[in-house]
Scaffold this motif. Structure first.
Motif, short mmCIF file in Angstrom:
data_model
loop_
_atom_site.label_atom_id
_atom_site.label_comp_id
_atom_site.label_asym_id
_atom_site.label_seq_id
_atom_site.Cartn_x
_atom_site.Cartn_y
_atom_site.Cartn_z
N THR A 4 -6.30 13.79 -7.84
CA THR A 4 -5.83 13.80 -6.46
C THR A 4 -6.44 12.62 -5.71
O THR A 4 -7.62 12.31 -5.87
CB THR A 4 -6.24 15.11 -5.76
N ALA A 5 -5.62 11.95 -4.91
CA ALA A 5 -6.08 10.79 -4.13
C ALA A 5 -5.83 11.05 -2.65
O ALA A 5 -4.79 10.66 -2.10
CB ALA A 5 -5.37 9.52 -4.58
N ALA A 21 -0.87 -0.59 -4.49
CA ALA A 21 -0.61 -1.68 -3.55
C ALA A 21 0.68 -1.43 -2.77
O ALA A 21 0.75 -1.72 -1.56
CB ALA A 21 -0.50 -3.01 -4.30
N ALA A 22 1.69 -0.88 -3.41
CA ALA A 22 2.95 -0.59 -2.73
C ALA A 22 2.77 0.44 -1.62
O ALA A 22 3.38 0.34 -0.55
CB ALA A 22 3.99 -0.11 -3.73
N ILE A 23 1.92 1.43 -1.88
CA ILE A 23 1.64 2.43 -0.84
C ILE A 23 0.87 1.79 0.32
O ILE A 23 1.18 2.02 1.49
CB ILE A 23 0.85 3.61 -1.44
N ALA A 60 8.39 10.14 0.46
CA ALA A 60 8.17 10.25 -0.98
C ALA A 60 7.95 11.68 -1.47
O ALA A 60 8.19 11.97 -2.63
CB ALA A 60 6.97 9.39 -1.39
N GLY A 61 7.50 12.59 -0.60
CA GLY A 61 7.13 13.92 -1.09
C GLY A 61 5.92 13.81 -2.01
O GLY A 61 5.15 12.83 -1.96
N LYS A 62 5.74 14.82 -2.85
CA LYS A 62 4.61 14.77 -3.79
C LYS A 62 4.81 13.60 -4.75
O LYS A 62 5.85 13.50 -5.40
CB LYS A 62 4.48 16.07 -4.57
N SER A 93 -3.04 9.84 0.12
CA SER A 93 -2.21 10.86 0.77
C SER A 93 -2.19 10.66 2.28
O SER A 93 -1.15 10.81 2.93
CB SER A 93 -2.73 12.25 0.44
N ASP A 94 -3.34 10.28 2.85
CA ASP A 94 -3.41 10.04 4.29
C ASP A 94 -2.53 8.86 4.70
O ASP A 94 -1.93 8.87 5.77
CB ASP A 94 -4.86 9.77 4.70
N ILE A 95 -2.46 7.84 3.85
CA ILE A 95 -1.63 6.67 4.15
C ILE A 95 -0.16 7.00 4.01
O ILE A 95 0.67 6.65 4.86
CB ILE A 95 -2.02 5.50 3.22
#
Length: 412
Positions: free
Chosen positions: A32-33, A294-296, A304-306, A37-39
């Motif tokens: 889990t990151a 990097a794309a995120i 994107a959802g999960k 997830s916040d970004i």
């Protein structure tokens, strides 16, 4: 989607490859990151193929291909060309299967990759300074000796082996909405996308697959736009593991069928992603393996959802790591290189350093010179290398200097 219209391997083919690949490949973690997830605004997980044996997913396709060779082909040996991960995957697979392997690598290949490939028992031949030259040499060697040429991505067995990663990810997290996968020649994403799209079709749900290329080596966006394989002239990129000028034939057909979007990221973003993974996830990832992150960071992925981001490899030369970290710090404005013209009189250096200290930044290097282009005869140039806490703090330092009448210029 029907079996007769399917492009590339079927689910049964991938499941058969899984039985073979599982003899050597580890089941790598799914982490889990929360910082990502916040970004992104939705859950993000990292598939850590950087922790795979040999340091990348390449072992999957290489082993699947070599294991399917006939006894007569195995006796002839195998040959491959690579600057790194494919070389290690083929060398490892050949050792496990008792096959003689010859690997052509460019002269400037990083020492750790050279040593690892040789350590798996392959014969190494250094040829040329680009990947194209070893590829030609490997093809000539195959014709001359009868050794079986093992391509890095454009082969059904290689794609099927790489696609076992898709099966593994679905077993670990079944309700993924979006997969983000690095692309070089396309072997990994074509296999993964085919698996997850076929499984989703059986379950009556939709999934999204996004590919990411380095902007300096991105043949897929233009090829997909044109509707046919288009070679590009690549430029240097820190993401050397995906520096490919032309899509694979099989891979292009599968990506056209199964991949929803291909986006690109530049080296600054890749360096920031690598640094972020090191600091926040405690993961060593090579630049090519960090392009999805990097794309995120760039805001290129939305709704994107999960989401699962594939970290495809972790084989990075320590010297490259040092340069990329420095580049990532600069790209994140946590390391500023300033050039400040000063009057050539006593006390200016001390005053400038005091202003930086008052802004709670740290000077790590200083160069004070009278010899610089564009200077007046009564001026000197002060070059300061400064550590900051990020963009806001960097702007605070610059504002403090400008308020005192100085004209700092940020150099990258």
């Amino acid at each position: 989607m029907t079996e007769t219209s399917l492009v590339g391997p079927s689910l049964a083919d991938f499941e058969g490859a899984r039985n073979i690949v599982s003899r050597v490949a580890e089941v790598t973690p799914m982490e889990t990151a929360r910082f990502l997830s916040d970004i992104l605004g939705s859950p993000v997980l990292l598939k850590c193929e950087n922790l795979q044996r040999t340091g990348s997913y390449k072992i999957r396709g290489a082993y699947n291909r070599l294991a399917r060779l006939s006894d007569e082909e195995k006796a002839r040996g195998v040959v491959a060309a690579s600057a790194g991960n494919h070389a290690q995957g083929v060398a490892f697979a050949a050792r496990e299967l008792g096959i003689k392997a010859t690997i052509f690598m460019p002269v400037g290949v990083p020492q750790p990759k050279l040593a690892a490939t040789r350590g798996y028992g392959a014969d190494i031949v250094l040829r040329g300074t680009t990947v194209e030259e070893p590829l030609r040499a490997a093809a000539e060697f195959s014709e001359k000796t009868g050794a079986v040429l093992i391509p890095p991505f454009d082969h059904m067995d290689v794609v099927t082996g790489q696609g076992t990663l898709g099966l593994e990810m679905l077993e670990q997290v079944s309700d993924v909405d979006t997969f983000i996968v690095p692309i070089g020649g396309g072997g990994l994403i074509s296999g993964v996308a085919s698996v997850v799209k076929q499984r989703a079709a059986l379950e009556g749900r939709t999934v999204r697959v996004i590919g990411v290329q380095a902007s300096n080596a991105a043949p897929y966006p233009i090829s997909l736009q044109n509707g046919y394989i288009t070679a590009v002239t690549t430029l240097p990129t820190i993401a050397d593991g995906i520096n490919v000028s032309k899509p694979g034939v099989l891979n292009f057909a599968m990506i056209s069928e199964f991949v929803d979007e291909v986006i690109t990221v530049d080296d600054d973003l890749i360096a920031r992603a690598l640094l972020l993974l090191l600091e926040r996830a405690k993961l060593v990832v090579e630049p090519a393996g960090a392009v999805g992150v990097a794309a995120i960071l760039a805001g290129l992925v939305t709704d994107a959802g999960k989401t699962v981001v594939v970290l495809s490899g972790g084989n990075i030369d320590p010297m490259m790591m040092e340069r990329v970290i420095s580049h990532g710090l600069a790209a994140s404005e946590r390391y500023l290189k300033l050039r400040i013209p000063l009057p050539d009189r006593p006390g200016q250096l001390a005053r400038t350093a005091a202003l930086v200290a008052e802004a709670n930044a740290n000077v790590v290097e200083v160069l004070h010179t009278r010899h610089s282009d564009g200077m007046q005869i009564s001026q000197v140039v002060l070059e300061l290398h400064i550590e900051t806490r990020g963009p806001e703090h960097a702007q605070e330092v610059l504002t403090r200097l400008r308020d005192e009448g100085y004209e700092p210029r940020v150099d990258f």
